[in-house]
Design a protein around this motif. Sequence first.
Motif, PDB file in Angstrom:
ATOM      1  N   GLY A 165       0.779  -1.236   0.000  1.00 28.10           N
ATOM      2  CA  GLY A 165       0.000   0.000   0.000  1.00 28.10           C
ATOM      3  C   GLY A 165       0.805   1.277   0.000  1.00 28.10           C
ATOM      4  N   GLY A 166       1.712   1.431   0.900  1.00 28.59           N
ATOM      5  CA  GLY A 166       2.524   2.648   0.988  1.00 28.59           C
ATOM      6  C   GLY A 166       1.838   3.794   1.687  1.00 28.59           C
ATOM      7  N   GLU A 167       2.597   4.856   1.872  1.00 29.77           N
ATOM      8  CA  GLU A 167       2.148   6.101   2.501  1.00 29.77           C
ATOM      9  C   GLU A 167       1.696   5.917   3.942  1.00 29.77           C
ATOM     10  N   ASP A 168       2.194   4.891   4.625  1.00 32.56           N
ATOM     11  CA  ASP A 168       1.822   4.690   6.027  1.00 32.56           C
ATOM     12  C   ASP A 168       2.764   5.403   6.997  1.00 32.56           C
ATOM     13  N   TYR A 169       3.942   5.771   6.552  1.00 35.75           N
ATOM     14  CA  TYR A 169       4.906   6.520   7.352  1.00 35.75           C
ATOM     15  C   TYR A 169       5.236   5.866   8.689  1.00 35.75           C
ATOM     16  N   GLU A 170       5.399   4.565   8.637  1.00 38.40           N
ATOM     17  CA  GLU A 170       5.907   3.819   9.784  1.00 38.40           C
ATOM     18  C   GLU A 170       7.371   3.508   9.507  1.00 38.40           C
ATOM     19  N   LEU A 171       8.095   3.122  10.547  1.00 32.56           N
ATOM     20  CA  LEU A 171       9.497   2.764  10.387  1.00 32.56           C
ATOM     21  C   LEU A 171       9.675   1.263  10.458  1.00 32.56           C
ATOM     22  N   LEU A 172      10.664   0.771   9.728  1.00 32.09           N
ATOM     23  CA  LEU A 172      11.150  -0.599   9.866  1.00 32.09           C
ATOM     24  C   LEU A 172      12.606  -0.469  10.274  1.00 32.09           C
ATOM     25  N   LEU A 173      12.987  -1.190  11.319  1.00 34.30           N
ATOM     26  CA  LEU A 173      14.354  -1.052  11.796  1.00 34.30           C
ATOM     27  C   LEU A 173      14.944  -2.373  12.231  1.00 34.30           C
ATOM     28  N   SER A 174      16.262  -2.384  12.291  1.00 36.91           N
ATOM     29  CA  SER A 174      17.037  -3.564  12.630  1.00 36.91           C
ATOM     30  C   SER A 174      17.891  -3.232  13.843  1.00 36.91           C
ATOM     31  N   LEU A 175      17.763  -4.067  14.884  1.00 31.35           N
ATOM     32  CA  LEU A 175      18.535  -3.846  16.108  1.00 31.35           C
ATOM     33  C   LEU A 175      19.094  -5.170  16.616  1.00 31.35           C
ATOM     34  N   PRO A 176      20.244  -5.105  17.321  1.00 35.46           N
ATOM     35  CA  PRO A 176      20.705  -6.314  18.007  1.00 35.46           C
ATOM     36  C   PRO A 176      19.631  -6.797  18.983  1.00 35.46           C
ATOM     37  N   LYS A 177      19.577  -8.095  19.218  1.00 38.66           N
ATOM     38  CA  LYS A 177      18.517  -8.708  20.029  1.00 38.66           C
ATOM     39  C   LYS A 177      18.367  -8.053  21.404  1.00 38.66           C
ATOM     40  N   ASP A 178      19.458  -7.821  22.124  1.00 41.02           N
ATOM     41  CA  ASP A 178      19.373  -7.221  23.462  1.00 41.02           C
ATOM     42  C   ASP A 178      18.766  -5.822  23.412  1.00 41.02           C
ATOM     43  N   TRP A 179      19.179  -5.046  22.431  1.00 38.08           N
ATOM     44  CA  TRP A 179      18.660  -3.686  22.288  1.00 38.08           C
ATOM     45  C   TRP A 179      17.174  -3.735  21.918  1.00 38.08           C
ATOM     46  N   ALA A 180      16.822  -4.627  20.998  1.00 31.23           N
ATOM     47  CA  ALA A 180      15.419  -4.766  20.607  1.00 31.23           C
ATOM     48  C   ALA A 180      14.556  -5.148  21.812  1.00 31.23           C
ATOM     49  N   ASN A 181      15.041  -6.079  22.633  1.00 33.27           N
ATOM     50  CA  ASN A 181      14.297  -6.485  23.831  1.00 33.27           C
ATOM     51  C   ASN A 181      14.104  -5.317  24.789  1.00 33.27           C
ATOM     52  N   LYS A 182      15.152  -4.520  24.974  1.00 39.61           N
ATOM     53  CA  LYS A 182      15.053  -3.339  25.852  1.00 39.61           C
ATOM     54  C   LYS A 182      13.992  -2.373  25.307  1.00 39.61           C
ATOM     55  N   LEU A 183      14.030  -2.119  24.011  1.00 42.13           N
ATOM     56  CA  LEU A 183      13.076  -1.219  23.377  1.00 42.13           C
ATOM     57  C   LEU A 183      11.644  -1.755  23.529  1.00 42.13           C
ATOM     58  N   LEU A 184      11.462  -3.041  23.315  1.00 40.86           N
ATOM     59  CA  LEU A 184      10.130  -3.637  23.448  1.00 40.86           C
ATOM     60  C   LEU A 184       9.630  -3.565  24.896  1.00 40.86           C
ATOM     61  N   GLN A 185      10.528  -3.694  25.860  1.00 38.93           N
ATOM     62  CA  GLN A 185      10.154  -3.613  27.276  1.00 38.93           C
ATOM     63  C   GLN A 185       9.753  -2.202  27.687  1.00 38.93           C
ATOM     64  N   MET A 186      10.186  -1.206  26.941  1.00 37.84           N
ATOM     65  CA  MET A 186       9.854   0.183  27.258  1.00 37.84           C
ATOM     66  C   MET A 186       8.409   0.523  26.906  1.00 37.84           C
ATOM     67  N   GLY A 187       7.709  -0.414  26.311  1.00 30.96           N
ATOM     68  CA  GLY A 187       6.300  -0.205  26.008  1.00 30.96           C
ATOM     69  C   GLY A 187       6.033   0.616  24.760  1.00 30.96           C
ATOM     70  N   ALA A 188       7.046   0.815  23.949  1.00 28.29           N
ATOM     71  CA  ALA A 188       6.853   1.570  22.701  1.00 28.29           C
ATOM     72  C   ALA A 188       5.954   0.767  21.769  1.00 28.29           C
ATOM     73  N   LYS A 189       5.234   1.457  20.901  1.00 27.05           N
ATOM     74  CA  LYS A 189       4.383   0.780  19.925  1.00 27.05           C
ATOM     75  C   LYS A 189       5.250   0.255  18.792  1.00 27.05           C
ATOM     76  N   ILE A 190       6.018  -0.761  19.134  1.00 23.10           N
ATOM     77  CA  ILE A 190       6.932  -1.398  18.182  1.00 23.10           C
ATOM     78  C   ILE A 190       6.695  -2.895  18.277  1.00 23.10           C
ATOM     79  N   THR A 191       6.764  -3.564  17.126  1.00 21.00           N
ATOM     80  CA  THR A 191       6.521  -4.999  17.083  1.00 21.00           C
ATOM     81  C   THR A 191       7.689  -5.704  16.406  1.00 21.00           C
ATOM     82  N   GLU A 192       8.162  -6.777  17.016  1.00 27.57           N
ATOM     83  CA  GLU A 192       9.167  -7.627  16.391  1.00 27.57           C
ATOM     84  C   GLU A 192       8.460  -8.491  15.349  1.00 27.57           C
TER      85      GLU A 192
END
Length: 183
Positions: free
Chosen positions: A126-153
């Motif tokens: 579809g496009g035009e959704d203006y969301e981000l896709l990102l790549s992080l090391p597993k430990d960093w991704a887990n920390k980010l997910l624990q912070m309650g951000a609206k981010i999904t692995e």
Amino acid sequence: LRRNACKPGEVLLTTGMHGLSKLGLLIQSNQINTENLNLCKNLIDQSINAFCRPTPNHQIIKTIIDSSEKFFKTEIGCTDSSDGFYQAIVDLCQASKCKAVIDYQKIPKSKSWPRGEKWDQFYFFGGEDYELLLSLPKDWANKLLQMGAKITEIGYFAKGNPKVEIKNFPRNKNLKNNSYSHF
């Protein structure tokens, strides 16, 4: 934030749902009859809003930075989904020279998002959704997910030729890339 900074073994994350703006466009231009499709009011409203009044989440960058305090990486793999969810992942793979493996069951969708090939096309291309896709090391991704951000692995990056593999895809076949092309 660089497209070419994804590394094999890193987690692939997204900041939100995709396909809403495409659905909003189709509703607003009367290409879809919402009554015939029995779409719920919340999904209709959410889609029209995503199309007519897109709201980039600027706060998410601060959250990513705040989550990085003990991780020593100066660049992370990242791009936006303005050309579509699938194309954004392809761009990350090509620039980083690795493959992405996404889990269809993990991609965030509205509970009322219809099922079927047409609806997957809207979501992936579809496009035009203006969301981000990102790549992080597993430990960093887990920390980010624990912070309650609206981010999904939604998957991970692996060694291999630049391509996108989809696990747990209901039709058990590869998608034909129908992403928007500027050229």
